[in-house]
Scaffold this active site. Structure first.
Site, PDB file in Angstrom:
ATOM      1  N   LYS A  56      39.954  39.375  45.805  1.00 62.16           N
ATOM      2  CA  LYS A  56      40.804  38.557  44.952  1.00 62.16           C
ATOM      3  C   LYS A  56      40.754  38.908  43.463  1.00 62.16           C
ATOM      4  O   LYS A  56      41.706  38.638  42.728  1.00 62.16           O
ATOM      5  CB  LYS A  56      40.449  37.078  45.135  1.00 62.16           C
ATOM      6  CG  LYS A  56      40.932  36.470  46.438  1.00 62.16           C
ATOM      7  CD  LYS A  56      42.436  36.222  46.403  1.00 62.16           C
ATOM      8  CE  LYS A  56      42.890  35.373  47.560  1.00 62.16           C
ATOM      9  NZ  LYS A  56      44.330  35.028  47.479  1.00 62.16           N
ATOM     10  N   SER A 309      38.008  41.295  54.102  1.00 65.85           N
ATOM     11  CA  SER A 309      38.516  40.847  52.806  1.00 65.85           C
ATOM     12  C   SER A 309      37.495  40.142  51.922  1.00 65.85           C
ATOM     13  O   SER A 309      37.661  40.085  50.704  1.00 65.85           O
ATOM     14  CB  SER A 309      39.723  39.928  53.008  1.00 65.85           C
ATOM     15  OG  SER A 309      39.364  38.809  53.801  1.00 65.85           O
TER      16      SER A 309
END
Length: 322
Positions: A56, A309
């Protein structure tokens, strides 16, 4: 309707330059176990080893670094289940911008503490991400802070798309990329760059049966909310996908997979014990898709990259699972 000032593909290349000194070019490692079991070559892209523990920060920094001086003075506000929060917090700290983050009351404690440690002010509000996001948007109208979207923004999507560039720079002949989906920023960015460089690359998206707004939207060919319960993949607990991410991803996604919560648990345990990879629920979605057997026909004799992720999982949750 929001529009781009320049093509998204150009923004991804510019983001790569902008992020070069900020993010880690994370490892791309083979899974000898899964490669043997599935009779193909399977690799993990380890964004769990990224700064803040997830991908992110790429999109967050790319967005914040392009704010004007007057926008910087206003400060920023964001909504997040945890990983976007940390990405915004650290990016704001690096750039000297005041940041406030709204997080769901159900957000993992480790993510809350980490966000505060990076210097942002945290407010817990809302039972779900969508409630939290609306609260942050409402607050930004009152305070005039700049809202930093977690996924539905071209600059954010472009930052996430740099993962695709790194994958192709390492494995130029990759056949397919498996990606988790929440709001869709990661998969939209990676799909854009991958399909531009090689249209033959398959893009495979994974969500939980409990929350799969983006895949419901893809199947129905219109934005469709979908959330029946909480999911271990809290970073992907987004009932309504973004308008921009939906438009970008719809023509680019090739395969979709839904996984049960029990399989996500098994994937977290498998990654920890067998691959020595600490992954949170969202980060384990791609391994869960592989382990579920739903992709067996696609994996044989092909090179596949599965993106892990993030790795921001509570120690208590990890203990309970394994």
């Amino acid at each position: 309707m929001l529009t781009m000032e320049k093509p998204l593909i150009n923004q991804i290349y510019e983001a790569q330059e902008r992020l070069e000194s900020v993010v880690i070019q994370t490892p791309l490692v083979p899974s000898n176990i899964l490669s043997g079991l599935k009779e193909g070559k399977i690799f993990f892209k380890l964004e769990n080893l990224q700064r803040t523990g997830s991908f992110k920060i790429r999109g967050a920094y790319n967005k914040l670094a392009q704010l004007s001086p007057s926008e910087i003075e206003r400060g920023v506000i964001a909504a997040s289940a945890g990983n976007h929060a940390q990405g915004v917090a650290l990016s704001a700290k690096i750039l000297g911008i005041q940041a406030r983050i709204f997080m769901p009351v159900t957000a993992p404690l480790t993510k809350i503490e980490a966000t505060e440690k990076y210097g942002a002010t945290v407010k817990l509000i809302g039972e779900t991400f969508d409630e939290t996001k609306q609260a942050a948007l409402d607050e930004s109208v009152i305070t005039n802070e700049i809202f930093i979207p977690p996924y539905d923004d071209y600059a954010v999507i472009a930052g996430q798309g740099t993962i695709g560039l790194e994958i192709l720079e390492t494995i130029a002949d990759v056949d397919q990329i498996i990606l988790p989906i929440g709001g869709g920023g990661l998969i939209a960015g990676v799909a854009t760059i991958a399909k531009t460089i090689n249209p033959a690359i398959k893009i495979i998206g994974v969500q939980s049966y409990n929350v799969h707004g983006m895949l419901s939207s893809i199947w129905n060919q219109q934005i469709t909310a979908n959330r029946s319960n909480r999911t271990l993949a809290d970073g992907c607990d987004v009932a309504i996908p973004g308008d921009i991410t939906y438009r970008v991803l719809s023509p680019l996604i090739d395969e979709t997979v839904l996984v049960e919560e029990e399989v996500i648990k098994q994937a977290i345990e498998y990654l920890a014990y067998k691959e020595k990879i600490v992954a949170e629920g969202a980060g384990a979605l791609t391994a869960a898709a592989i382990m579920s057997g739903a992709l067996d026909h696609l994996l044989i004799n092909r090179k596949t990259v599965a993106v892990v992720s993030g790795g921001n999982i509570d120690s208590g949750s990890l203990k309970e699972i394994i």
